[in-house]
Enzyme design. Structure first.
Site, short mmCIF file in Angstrom:
data_model
loop_
_atom_site.label_atom_id
_atom_site.label_comp_id
_atom_site.label_asym_id
_atom_site.label_seq_id
_atom_site.Cartn_x
_atom_site.Cartn_y
_atom_site.Cartn_z
N SER A 89 39.17 -66.79 -6.27
CA SER A 89 40.02 -66.88 -7.27
C SER A 89 40.89 -67.74 -6.80
O SER A 89 41.23 -68.76 -6.83
CB SER A 89 40.98 -65.59 -7.13
OG SER A 89 39.98 -64.12 -7.16
N GLY A 136 37.35 -65.55 -11.27
CA GLY A 136 37.83 -66.23 -11.06
C GLY A 136 38.61 -67.54 -11.64
O GLY A 136 38.94 -68.34 -11.03
N ARG A 184 42.64 -61.91 -13.76
CA ARG A 184 43.43 -63.01 -13.78
C ARG A 184 43.99 -63.76 -15.36
O ARG A 184 44.95 -63.92 -15.74
CB ARG A 184 43.98 -63.67 -12.02
CG ARG A 184 45.23 -64.44 -12.75
CD ARG A 184 44.98 -65.75 -12.19
NE ARG A 184 44.53 -65.30 -10.92
CZ ARG A 184 44.42 -65.36 -9.30
NH1 ARG A 184 46.05 -64.93 -9.10
NH2 ARG A 184 44.17 -64.91 -8.44
N CYS A 201 64.09 -56.48 3.61
CA CYS A 201 64.14 -56.50 4.56
C CYS A 201 63.28 -57.50 5.42
O CYS A 201 62.50 -57.42 6.68
CB CYS A 201 64.77 -55.17 6.06
SG CYS A 201 65.88 -54.53 5.14
N GLU A 202 62.51 -58.48 4.83
CA GLU A 202 61.61 -59.75 5.38
C GLU A 202 62.38 -60.79 5.48
O GLU A 202 63.38 -61.48 3.63
CB GLU A 202 60.51 -59.17 4.98
CG GLU A 202 59.46 -57.54 5.53
CD GLU A 202 59.20 -58.16 6.21
OE1 GLU A 202 59.14 -58.83 7.23
OE2 GLU A 202 58.79 -56.67 6.39
N TYR A 259 47.91 -59.15 -10.67
CA TYR A 259 48.28 -59.08 -8.73
C TYR A 259 49.21 -58.73 -8.60
O TYR A 259 50.19 -58.74 -7.81
CB TYR A 259 47.77 -59.81 -8.45
CG TYR A 259 46.27 -59.89 -8.70
CD1 TYR A 259 45.24 -59.00 -7.65
CD2 TYR A 259 45.59 -61.11 -9.31
CE1 TYR A 259 43.60 -58.94 -8.23
CE2 TYR A 259 44.09 -60.36 -9.95
CZ TYR A 259 43.22 -60.21 -9.22
OH TYR A 259 42.02 -60.02 -9.52
#
Length: 479
Positions: free
Chosen positions: A236, A272, A317, A388-389, A418
Site C-alpha cells: 500500500s 496499493g 486509498r 493518554c499516549e 484508513y
C-alpha cells in the site's frame, strides 16, 4: 525573506512562503480559502461545519470521490482496450466503507472489494449487486463463506487450503458454484512500511508459488468451484510502477503454467496506489499507472505467446484518501524548549482514536488553520491528540502560523482512507461523524457517536442517569 528551517524539522519539510497555503494534490480540488481566509470545502465553511456537526469531524468531498473513481475506471478501460482485453476495477472497501460511498463508486462504474461479513453487509445494504463484489480475507469463517455463497458474491479470493475445503463443502451442500481466485505472493517487496508490504514471503496472506499450484489443482477437483485466475497485492501507498511491473512479470510465469491445465480468464493485480499526504509526495498519475502496468502485462503475455487476460485492480486509498479532511478544534498550545530548538505542541480534540495511522505506521500528514488565515511567521509545530499516549501524534512535523491559538479550527487533509475505518473508542472517546460535502450542501453519511452510545454498550450500567439526562436500566428480557 523566509526564516531559516528549524533544526528540529526533517530534511524533507521546508519552510513555506505562506503558512496558510493549500498544497495542490494534497487537498480536495474544492478546498479554497474565502475572502476572509476561512477554509471552505465543497462550498461549505469550516466554522459552519463544526457548528452544525461538532468536532472532530471527518469531511468527505463527494465529487472528489466520484471523479477519482471514474478516472480509475476510464484509465484502466482505455489501457486494456489498447491490448484487446477488458478491465474490472474494485473499490477496496477497507479504506473506508459506508452505504453512501459504495453507491458513489458503483454509480461511477466500479465494483466493490470486501474482506469481512460486516463489509459485505454494508455493500449489500447499499444495493451493490452481489456479482460485483469480491471477497478477500486470510481467515474467512464458515459462516462468512456461507453468506457469500448464499448471496452470490462474484468472486472469492481464497487464501489457504483450509478455505478451499470449506468452500468445497459449502458448494456441495448448497449445490451451487462459486468463482474463486488464488491469492499468491510474488516475492516483490514494495517500498513502503513493513506492515503495508503484503507480497513478501513471511506474512499471513496468500500462497507461495509452489503451494499455489497445488491449490489450483485441488480447486479444479471440486465440482462446485471454478478457478478464474490469480490475485496478487504487493502493498500500500506505493509510488511508481516498477514494483507492479516486476510483480506482474512473476505472476505471469505462474499464470502460464496453470493455463496448461485449464483456462484462466482473469488476473487481479491488486491495488496499493499512493496519494500525496504532504507537499513533497509525488504520486504517479492514474493514466500513467494504468498504461504502464497494462503495457507490462501485455508485453509479458506476448513473450509467452498467451492471450492477455481480463485484468482487475483494487484501488481504495487512491479513490477516497484525498477526498477526506478532518477538522479539529485546538485546545492548548505549549512550547517545549530542547537543546536543538523549540517545538510548539498543538493539542486538538481528537487524535489516535480517529487517526491511528501515525501511531501504527509513522505516517506523515499535513495541517492548516481552517477557521481563519493565520498571521505571524511560520513556526514548527507538532499536532497531538488528547489521548493518554505520548505516541498520540496527528501531524508530526508542520509549519503553521505563529498566532494559532486555543479555539482555532485545524484541518488535516488526506484523511479519507484508513482513518474512520481504523477508528476506535480509546479512552472512551466517541468516534466522529462522517459528513459528505458537495455543492454547498452537507449530508451525514455516518452518524457520530455520543457518550450515551458508549454507555449503552456497558452491560454493567443499570439505573443510572445517562449523559442526555435519561435513565439507563436493564433490557425488558433481563428484568
Amino acid at each position: 525573506m523566509l526564516p531559516p528551517a528549524d533544526s528540529l524539522a526533517p530534511d524533507w519539510l521546508s519552510v513555506p512562503e505562506d503558512a496558510n497555503d493549500l498544497a495542490p494534490g494534497v487537498w480536495p480540488a474544492s478546498a479554497v480559502r474565502d475572502d476572509a481566509g476561512e477554509l471552505r470545502i465543497g462550498g461549505v465553511g469550516a466554522a459552519e461545519l463544526v457548528r452544525t456537526h461538532g468536532s472532530p469531524l471527518l469531511l468527505l468531498d463527494e465529487p472528489e470521490v466520484r471523479s477519482r473513481a471514474r478516472a480509475f475506471h476510464d484509465a484502466f478501460a482505455a489501457a486494456t482496450a489498447e491490448h484487446g482485453t477488458t478491465s474490472r476495477v474494485y473499490y477496496a472497501g477497507k479504506a473506508f466503507l459506508s452505504t453512501a460511498v459504495a453507491q458513489w463508486v458503483t454509480e461511477e462504474g466500479l465494483n466493490v472489494d470486501v474482506c469481512t461479513r460486516g463489509e459485505l453487509e454494508v455493500a449489500l445494504a447499499a444495493g451493490v449487486q452481489p456479482h460485483r463484489i469480491g471477497f478477500h480475507g486470510n481467515n474467512k469463517s464458515v459462516s462468512e463463506l456461507e453468506r457469500a455463497v448464499e448471496v452470490g458474491v462474484g468472486t472469492i479470493i481464497v487464501d489457504s487450503l483450509i478455505e478451499i475445503e470449506r468452500l468445497g463443502a459449502i458448494t456441495a451442500r448448497t449445490r451451487s458454484q462459486q468463482n474463486v481466485l488464488i491469492r499468491v505472493n510474488s516475492g516483490v517487496h514494495a517500498e513502503t512500511h513493513d506492515f503495508l508490504a503484503t507480497a513478501h514471503e513471511d506474512q499471513k496472506f496468500g500462497f507461495a508459488f509452489p503451494d499455489a499450484e497445488a491449490a489450483a489443482a485441488r480447486i479444479r477437483e471440486i465440482d462446485g468451484l471454478r478457478l478464474l485466475g490469480l490475485h496478487c497485492h504487493i502493498g500500500s501507498q506505493i509510488f511508481g510502477v516498477a514494483g507492479f511491473r516486476e510483480s506482474a512479470s512473476r505472476v505471469l510465469e505462474l499464470h502460464e503454467r496453470l493455463r496448461a491445465d485449464g483456462d484462466l480468464p482473469l488476473l487481479n493485480l491488486g491495488g496499493g496506489f499512493g496519494i500525496a499526504y504532504t507537499r513533497v509526495d509525488d504520486p504517479t498519475p492514474i493514466e500513467d499507472l494504468a498504461r504502464e502496468i497494462v503495457d507490462a502485462v501485455a508485453s509479458g503475455c506476448a513473450v509467452r505467446g498467451i492471450p492477455v487476460p481480463e485484468l482487475a485492480f483494487e484501488p481504495g486509498r487512491a479513490i477516497v484518501g484525498t477526498a477526506g479532511v478532518t477538522l479539529y478544534e485546538i485546545g492548548t498550545t505549549k512550547d517545549v524548549v530542547l537543546d536543538a530548538g523549540t517545538r510548539r505542541y498543538v493539542s486538538v480534540d481528537g487524535g489516535m482514536s480517529d487517526n491511528a495511522r501515525p501511531a501504527l505506521y509513522g505516517a506523515q500528514f499535513s495541517a492548516r488553520l481552517a477557521s481563519r488565515a493565520g498571521g505571524g511567521g511560520p513556526v514548527l509545530v507538532r499536532v497531538v491528540g488528547k489521548h493518554c499516549e505520548s505516541g498520540d501524534i496527528v501531524v508530526e512535523h508542520e509549519y503553521l502560523p505563529e498566532d494559532l491559538a486555543p479555539g482555532d479550527l485545524l484541518a488535516v487533509p488526506a484523511t479519507g482512507a484508513y482513518c474512520a475505518s481504523l477508528a476506535s473508542n480509546y479512552n472512551h472517546v466517541p468516534r466522529p461523524a462522517v459528513v459528505a460535502v458537495s455543492g454547498g450542501a452537507t449530508r451525514v453519511i455516518v452518524r457520530g457517536e455520543t457518550i450515551d452510545d458508549l454507555l449503552a454498550r456497558d452491560a454493567g450500567i443499570t439505573g443510572i442517569r445517562t449523559a442526555d439526562g435519561g435513565a439507563s436500566g436493564p433490557a425488558e428480557g433481563e428484568r
